[in-house]
Each structure stands twice: as structure tokens, then as C-alpha cells.
Scaffold this motif. Sequence first.
Motif, PDB file in Angstrom:
ATOM      1  N   PHE A 155      -1.887  12.704  -2.380  1.00 53.46           N
ATOM      2  CA  PHE A 155      -2.236  12.756  -0.952  1.00 53.46           C
ATOM      3  C   PHE A 155      -1.022  12.428  -0.078  1.00 53.46           C
ATOM      4  N   HIS A 156      -0.296  11.370  -0.444  1.00 53.55           N
ATOM      5  CA  HIS A 156       0.828  10.931   0.390  1.00 53.55           C
ATOM      6  C   HIS A 156       1.965  11.964   0.402  1.00 53.55           C
ATOM      7  N   SER A 157       2.062  12.757  -0.692  1.00 48.34           N
ATOM      8  CA  SER A 157       3.157  13.732  -0.756  1.00 48.34           C
ATOM      9  C   SER A 157       3.063  14.784   0.359  1.00 48.34           C
ATOM     10  N   HIS A 189       2.637  14.168   3.428  1.00 49.65           N
ATOM     11  CA  HIS A 189       3.489  13.623   4.495  1.00 49.65           C
ATOM     12  C   HIS A 189       4.962  13.927   4.188  1.00 49.65           C
ATOM     13  N   HIS A 190       5.317  13.854   2.912  1.00 46.92           N
ATOM     14  CA  HIS A 190       6.716  14.048   2.504  1.00 46.92           C
ATOM     15  C   HIS A 190       7.099  15.517   2.340  1.00 46.92           C
ATOM     16  N   LEU A 191       6.126  16.426   2.406  1.00 51.19           N
ATOM     17  CA  LEU A 191       6.450  17.856   2.284  1.00 51.19           C
ATOM     18  C   LEU A 191       7.210  18.360   3.508  1.00 51.19           C
ATOM     19  N   TRP A 244       0.837  -1.208   0.000  1.00 48.49           N
ATOM     20  CA  TRP A 244       0.000   0.000   0.000  1.00 48.49           C
ATOM     21  C   TRP A 244       0.874   1.261   0.000  1.00 48.49           C
ATOM     22  N   HIS A 245       1.900   1.253   0.832  1.00 45.73           N
ATOM     23  CA  HIS A 245       2.817   2.394   0.897  1.00 45.73           C
ATOM     24  C   HIS A 245       3.539   2.570  -0.444  1.00 45.73           C
ATOM     25  N   ARG A 246       3.959   1.451  -1.008  1.00 44.16           N
ATOM     26  CA  ARG A 246       4.656   1.486  -2.305  1.00 44.16           C
ATOM     27  C   ARG A 246       3.741   2.071  -3.383  1.00 44.16           C
TER      28      ARG A 246
END
Length: 260
Positions: A115-117, A119-121, A102-104
Motif C-alpha cells: 500500500f505504501h509503495s 506513495h513512492h511510485l 509506523w512509517h518504518r
Amino acid sequence: MIEILTNLKLIFFVMLFIILFIFESFYSEREWISKRFFRLFFHVKIAIINTVIIRFPTIFLIIPSLMLITENQYGVLNNIDISFALKAVFGLLLLDLAYYFWHRLNHTNSFLWRFHSVHHLDTQLDVTTSLRFHFGELLLSSLFKTILILFLGAPISVFIFYEILLSACNQFHHSNIKLSDNLDQILSKFIVTPKYHTNHHTVMKDSRNANYSSILTIWDSIFFTYKDAKIEDRQYLGLNDRSKEFGLIQYIKHPFIKER
Ligand SMILES: [Zn+2]
Ligand SMILES: [Zn+2]
């Protein structure tokens, strides 16, 4: 029972959060660029929004599907004749494997990455980063969890235990804690350590689009997605876009704007 276990999850989360936050004060790996309490308040605001929103899929999707598989004995694990202990072990391993994929997928699929980006911002990494997830990602992962519950048929207690474990590991591997190289080497043979997950938060795509494991590092080894970053790369975290790190409206809007 579900109510008690989910409350337990929250209590564990808050306790571990406080412990790691204090630990970070004494054994930090990196200096903070911005004020710690500013980061804390911003990420707590996100956590409050998320807690309110996530109640809906929990009540209407997750809990009903857990009840459904228990009452009707649906799912793979409910239909194989093994002891509860073995079901628990297989359940935990398969859940962790599913979360790896799922993370991959959150990195390889451009829609999920929107959406996940968020978290990475974050250009830094500490225990407060573990609160930083866009509610859109959490809603999408609730759908994924529902399918997983129905397919896997893991006992309720195993599923909730995994959720508690995952949230504890999530806090630990985001924390800005300095472990000795020796301890890190031993631990990261089995579980994701802060240094291991820092590799995943580098601006450098090589190591960011790798190191997807959440709890057990074995999945990155099996699927050849472990990539150690250079020391200097581990000092420069986040994404190329450094302008959207803190701003509640920007954070909410981020997945829906065109350019990225
Ligand atoms: Zn990621
Ligand atoms: Zn992360």
C-alpha cells in the motif's frame, strides 16, 4: 468540539496547500518532468476518494475511541498525575515516535509496503505528493491510530493538534521548495525538511529505507536511520517501476497485484 477541530484541520490543509503551491512556482528545487496541473488534478482525484473513504473509520473508530478514553480516563497519559502542559508535550512526542515506527513498518513489512509503495511510485516530489496515499494505507493507519489512542490516552485536543501539525509538516516536507543550505541545515536538526524527505523518496534503497521521521528528525538520529543521499540520487525519485505513476485504476489495483 471534535467536528470544529477536524474542520479546522481541513481549512489549515487547504490554506497551506495553496501557499506552498504558489511558493513552488518561484522557489523550486527541481524542474517538473510532467505538467504541474496534471499532477495536481490526479492527486486531487486521489484526495477526494480518500476523504470519502476515511470518513468511515473516523466516524466509527477514531471519534468513538477518543470519546471512550476521555469519558473513562483510559490510557497511559490519563493515568499519570502530571499537568495538562506536560501531558501535551509527552503526548505530542509519543505520537510522533509512534508514527516514526509506523512509517518504518510500512517499509519493512511486505504487506504494508504494497500500500505504501503507491506513495513512492511518484517519480517527482511536490506538495501534491502529500495527497498521494492509497486508501488502503489510510484505512490500515486508522486501525493503528485507534490502538494508539486507546493505549496512550492523550487528550482529544492534543491528538487533533498533532494531526494538524502532521498534515502541515507532510505538505511542507513533500514540497518542491528550495531552501538555502544554511536554513536547511538548521531546520533539519529539528524537523523534516523538503531535502531531508527527498532522501526518503530516492530510487536508491539505502536512503529510501531510511529517513522515516515525519515531524521531528530526532527519531532517525536515535534509531540510526538517518541517511543522506547523493545529490544525483535526489534527482532520480520514485521506484524502479516507472510505468504506474499516473493511472487511477492502476493506483487502486497496485497493492493487490502479485508482481512488484
Ligand atoms: Zn515511506
Ligand atoms: Zn513521502
